[in-house]
Motif scaffolding. Structure first.
Motif, short mmCIF file in Angstrom:
data_model
loop_
_atom_site.label_atom_id
_atom_site.label_comp_id
_atom_site.label_asym_id
_atom_site.label_seq_id
_atom_site.Cartn_x
_atom_site.Cartn_y
_atom_site.Cartn_z
N ARG A 87 2.56 3.05 -10.65
CA ARG A 87 2.34 2.37 -9.09
C ARG A 87 1.43 1.34 -8.99
O ARG A 87 1.83 0.24 -8.27
CB ARG A 87 1.55 3.66 -8.31
CG ARG A 87 1.28 3.11 -6.77
CD ARG A 87 0.70 4.35 -5.89
NE ARG A 87 0.52 3.87 -4.65
CZ ARG A 87 0.30 4.93 -3.76
NH1 ARG A 87 0.28 6.20 -3.86
NH2 ARG A 87 -0.12 4.23 -2.45
N TYR A 110 -2.85 -4.25 -7.42
CA TYR A 110 -1.70 -4.38 -6.10
C TYR A 110 -1.11 -2.87 -6.41
O TYR A 110 -0.61 -2.42 -7.19
CB TYR A 110 -0.80 -5.43 -6.95
CG TYR A 110 0.08 -5.90 -5.68
CD1 TYR A 110 -0.08 -6.55 -4.79
CD2 TYR A 110 1.51 -5.08 -5.97
CE1 TYR A 110 1.04 -6.61 -3.80
CE2 TYR A 110 2.52 -5.55 -5.14
CZ TYR A 110 2.26 -6.17 -4.06
OH TYR A 110 3.35 -6.27 -3.07
N ASP A 111 -0.94 -2.58 -4.98
CA ASP A 111 -0.23 -1.07 -4.72
C ASP A 111 1.31 -1.60 -4.51
O ASP A 111 1.74 -2.19 -3.59
CB ASP A 111 -0.88 -0.55 -3.58
CG ASP A 111 -0.17 0.96 -3.66
OD1 ASP A 111 0.89 1.02 -4.13
OD2 ASP A 111 -0.81 1.49 -2.80
N THR A 112 2.11 -1.28 -5.73
CA THR A 112 3.64 -1.62 -5.53
C THR A 112 4.51 -0.57 -4.58
O THR A 112 5.31 -1.01 -4.13
CB THR A 112 4.26 -1.36 -6.95
OG1 THR A 112 4.19 -0.18 -7.33
CG2 THR A 112 3.50 -2.31 -7.91
N LYS A 113 3.66 0.29 -4.03
CA LYS A 113 4.47 1.36 -3.07
C LYS A 113 4.17 0.55 -1.74
O LYS A 113 5.02 0.81 -0.93
CB LYS A 113 3.75 2.73 -3.31
CG LYS A 113 4.49 3.38 -4.39
CD LYS A 113 3.86 4.84 -4.40
CE LYS A 113 4.62 5.66 -5.57
NZ LYS A 113 4.39 7.23 -5.45
N GLU A 114 2.93 0.25 -1.47
CA GLU A 114 2.20 -0.32 -0.17
C GLU A 114 2.59 -1.75 -0.18
O GLU A 114 2.46 -2.43 0.95
CB GLU A 114 0.94 -0.07 -0.08
CG GLU A 114 0.48 1.43 0.16
CD GLU A 114 1.55 2.41 1.36
OE1 GLU A 114 1.61 1.61 2.25
OE2 GLU A 114 1.78 3.48 1.25
N ASN A 115 2.95 -2.41 -1.24
CA ASN A 115 3.10 -3.87 -1.25
C ASN A 115 1.93 -4.79 -0.89
O ASN A 115 2.09 -5.53 -0.01
CB ASN A 115 4.48 -4.28 -0.56
CG ASN A 115 5.52 -3.72 -1.04
OD1 ASN A 115 5.83 -3.92 -2.43
ND2 ASN A 115 6.52 -3.29 -0.37
N LYS A 116 0.67 -4.17 -1.31
CA LYS A 116 -0.48 -4.75 -0.89
C LYS A 116 -1.43 -4.69 -2.15
O LYS A 116 -1.56 -3.66 -2.68
CB LYS A 116 -0.71 -4.43 0.68
CG LYS A 116 -1.32 -3.18 0.40
CD LYS A 116 -1.89 -2.62 1.85
CE LYS A 116 -2.62 -1.31 1.81
NZ LYS A 116 -3.21 -0.77 3.13
N GLN A 153 -4.79 -10.14 3.52
CA GLN A 153 -4.27 -10.20 2.36
C GLN A 153 -4.36 -11.91 1.97
O GLN A 153 -3.59 -12.33 1.35
CB GLN A 153 -2.99 -9.83 1.99
CG GLN A 153 -2.75 -8.19 2.21
CD GLN A 153 -3.19 -7.46 1.04
OE1 GLN A 153 -2.72 -7.39 -0.06
NE2 GLN A 153 -4.40 -6.78 1.11
#
Length: 226
Positions: A54, A83-89, A159
């Motif tokens: 993730r 970086y959270d690839t599930k939340e894109n942030k 961001q």
């Protein structure tokens, strides 16, 4: 670096992946070996509280440059973002600090939350930012200048990120990496001022390492690419 679902550790630089998908050192330059080994050693006992597949972890490969840090104290890797690839942030300060802690990896110092004064009678923005720069916890006790290079300001809600670097560090960096014209005079022209400001040793070395990371050999043939 990225931890896959089956707990393989994939490591990369800012431009490319340097280990294989299985975590093997297929393209690891010697300047990254110490950092890679440290990360893998710390993650050997990774807790199941850290979700795999993730997060992308970002950090500093701590190698010698302008400031002569206490190398017995500074860790090979200092984390600064996830970086959270599930939340894109990017995760906020509290979330990322907790995950780095679970991974047993050190992070860059956190200075707190600040509001810059933009009123008419306030000190200049540069002066306000300069006043926030702390003494580096990794500086040598004997160092003449023990302040950190600068600070990074982050607005996780939007961001947005920005970096402030002290003028004193820029000047020292220029001299260390050959960017000061007083040491590189070229006749009576003004070309030296331009050349030694923008064509610095640091940028040349950066270009060399980029080519090495892409698999080229360290030889005169690199000149055609650099």
């Amino acid at each position: 670096f990225f931890i896959t679902q089956d707990r393989q550790i994939i490591i990369g630089t800012r431009t490319q992946q340097i280990t294989s998908d299985e975590g093997d050192d297929v393209n690891v330059h010697k300047m990254f070996v110490r950092c890679c080994n440290h990360v893998r050693e710390q993650l050997k006992r990774l807790t199941k509280k850290v979700e795999t597949g993730r997060y992308i972890f970002y950090g500093e490969n701590c190698v010698k440059h302008t400031i002569n840090y206490d190398w017995d104290k500074i860790p090979p890797f200092l984390g600064f973002d996830i970086y959270d690839t599930k939340e894109n942030k990017y995760l906020d300060q509290e979330q990322k600090t907790e995950i780095f802690k679970l991974c047993k990896l050190d992070t860059v110092p956190y200075l707190g939350t600040f509001t810059l004064d933009r009123s008419e009678n306030a000190p200049s923005l540069n002066d306000q930012l300069k006043a926030l720069v702390p003494i580096s916890q990794y500086a040598l006790e004997s160092a003449q200048d023990r302040l950190a290079e600068g600070i990074v300001l982050k607005d996780y809600n939007r961001q947005l990120y920005t970096k402030y670097v002290r003028d004193e560090f820029k000047e020292n960096n220029a001299e260390v990496f050959g960017g000061n014209p007083k040491y590189n005079k070229d006749g009576e022209t003004n070309n030296a001022d331009f050349l030694f400001k923008y064509c610095t040793n640091a940028r040349i070395e950066k270009a060399i390492f980029r080519e090495l990371e892409q698999g080229k050999l360290l030889s005169m043939e690199l000149m055609g690419f650099i």
